[in-house]
Scaffold this motif. Sequence first.
Motif, short mmCIF file in Angstrom:
data_model
loop_
_atom_site.label_atom_id
_atom_site.label_comp_id
_atom_site.label_asym_id
_atom_site.label_seq_id
_atom_site.Cartn_x
_atom_site.Cartn_y
_atom_site.Cartn_z
N GLU A 1 0.84 -1.19 0.00
CA GLU A 1 0.00 0.00 0.00
C GLU A 1 0.88 1.24 0.00
O GLU A 1 1.95 1.25 0.62
CB GLU A 1 -0.91 0.01 1.24
N PRO A 2 0.48 2.33 -0.67
CA PRO A 2 1.28 3.55 -0.69
C PRO A 2 1.61 4.02 0.73
O PRO A 2 0.81 3.87 1.66
CB PRO A 2 0.38 4.56 -1.40
N VAL A 3 2.83 4.57 0.87
CA VAL A 3 3.29 5.06 2.18
C VAL A 3 3.55 6.55 2.06
O VAL A 3 4.27 6.99 1.17
CB VAL A 3 4.59 4.33 2.60
N ASP A 4 2.96 7.31 2.98
CA ASP A 4 3.16 8.76 3.01
C ASP A 4 4.01 9.12 4.22
O ASP A 4 3.57 9.00 5.35
CB ASP A 4 1.81 9.47 3.08
N CYS A 5 5.25 9.51 3.95
CA CYS A 5 6.18 9.88 5.02
C CYS A 5 6.32 11.39 5.14
O CYS A 5 7.25 11.87 5.79
CB CYS A 5 7.56 9.29 4.74
N SER A 6 5.41 12.14 4.52
CA SER A 6 5.56 13.59 4.50
C SER A 6 5.55 14.18 5.90
O SER A 6 6.12 15.25 6.12
CB SER A 6 4.49 14.23 3.62
N THR A 7 4.93 13.50 6.85
CA THR A 7 4.93 14.01 8.23
C THR A 7 5.52 12.99 9.21
O THR A 7 5.35 13.14 10.41
CB THR A 7 3.50 14.37 8.67
N SER A 8 6.20 11.95 8.71
CA SER A 8 6.77 10.95 9.61
C SER A 8 8.25 11.18 9.81
O SER A 8 8.90 11.84 9.03
CB SER A 8 6.63 9.54 9.14
N GLU A 9 8.75 10.53 10.82
CA GLU A 9 10.18 10.62 11.10
C GLU A 9 10.94 9.41 10.59
O GLU A 9 12.16 9.41 10.60
CB GLU A 9 10.40 10.82 12.60
N MET A 10 10.20 8.38 10.14
CA MET A 10 10.89 7.20 9.63
C MET A 10 10.04 6.41 8.65
O MET A 10 8.83 6.59 8.57
CB MET A 10 11.40 6.30 10.75
N LEU A 11 10.73 5.56 7.90
CA LEU A 11 10.13 4.68 6.91
C LEU A 11 10.77 3.31 7.09
O LEU A 11 12.00 3.21 7.16
CB LEU A 11 10.43 5.21 5.50
N ASP A 12 9.95 2.28 7.18
CA ASP A 12 10.46 0.90 7.27
C ASP A 12 10.19 0.19 5.95
O ASP A 12 9.06 0.21 5.44
CB ASP A 12 9.78 0.14 8.41
N LEU A 13 11.24 -0.44 5.41
CA LEU A 13 11.12 -1.19 4.16
C LEU A 13 11.63 -2.61 4.36
O LEU A 13 12.57 -2.84 5.13
CB LEU A 13 11.94 -0.51 3.05
N ASP A 14 11.02 -3.54 3.65
CA ASP A 14 11.44 -4.94 3.61
C ASP A 14 12.06 -5.13 2.23
O ASP A 14 11.35 -5.06 1.23
CB ASP A 14 10.24 -5.87 3.78
N THR A 15 13.37 -5.36 2.19
CA THR A 15 14.04 -5.44 0.90
C THR A 15 14.63 -6.81 0.65
O THR A 15 14.82 -7.61 1.57
CB THR A 15 15.19 -4.41 0.79
N SER A 16 14.90 -7.07 -0.60
CA SER A 16 15.72 -8.18 -1.03
C SER A 16 16.79 -7.55 -1.89
O SER A 16 16.48 -6.78 -2.80
CB SER A 16 14.88 -9.18 -1.83
#
Length: 187
Positions: free
Chosen positions: A57-72
Motif C-alpha cells: 500500500e502507498p506510504v506517506d512519510c511527508s509528516t513521519s520521522e521514519m520509513l520501514d522497508l522490507d528489501t531483497s
Amino acid sequence: MGLTYGYDIYLRPRNVARALAAVAELAPPARDVPPLDVTLPGGEQIVLPFTSGFGSEPVDCSTSEMLDLDTSLMFGIDDAVRAYGKSSGLPPEENGRVRIGYVYLTVRFKSFLDPGYTALEFWAATSGMSRLFERSASIRKTFTDLATAVGAACCQFDRGDGSPEEVCWLSEDAAFPPAPSTPGGSE
C-alpha cells in the motif's frame, strides 16, 4: 534474541530520494512484489521494488520521522556469500550475484546521532545473515560503494548491541560522525 548486525549510511536529507533509487538498483531484476509508492518528507515521490510492513500500500512519510522497508538485495559473490547461498538454497543468479532477503531498511529522516542527517539503517533478518554481514567483504563493499555513490557522509557497521559502530567508510569532507566525548567531559 538473535544477532541484529547491520550497516548504517548517514547522508543529508536532500539525498534521500537518490539513495533510495540506488538501493532499488540493488534489488533483484525480477520483481516479486507490486511496486511501492512512497511520498518522502517535502513531498517528493519515489516508486520502490520493496514492501513496507510486508505490504504494498502507498506510504506517506511527508509528516513521519521514519520509513520501514522490507528489501531483497543482490550481493556479489565472495567466499562468505557463496557459503551462505549454498547453505540457504540461494544459487547465484545470471548476473553473478546472490539474492539475500529480507534485509530490513529503516530510514530515519532525522538520525539519532545528528538530526541534520538521515540514516539508512540496513539490518539482517537472522543471526546467520548477521554473521554473513560481518564476514563478507562483498557485502561491506556494496554498502560502502552505495554510501559513496549517494554522497553520504559515512557508512558504519553496527552490531546492534549498543557498542560504538565501526566506521567502514568516511567522506573526505565529512564532519560526521561526531567525535565521541572522552571520559571527564573534555575533548
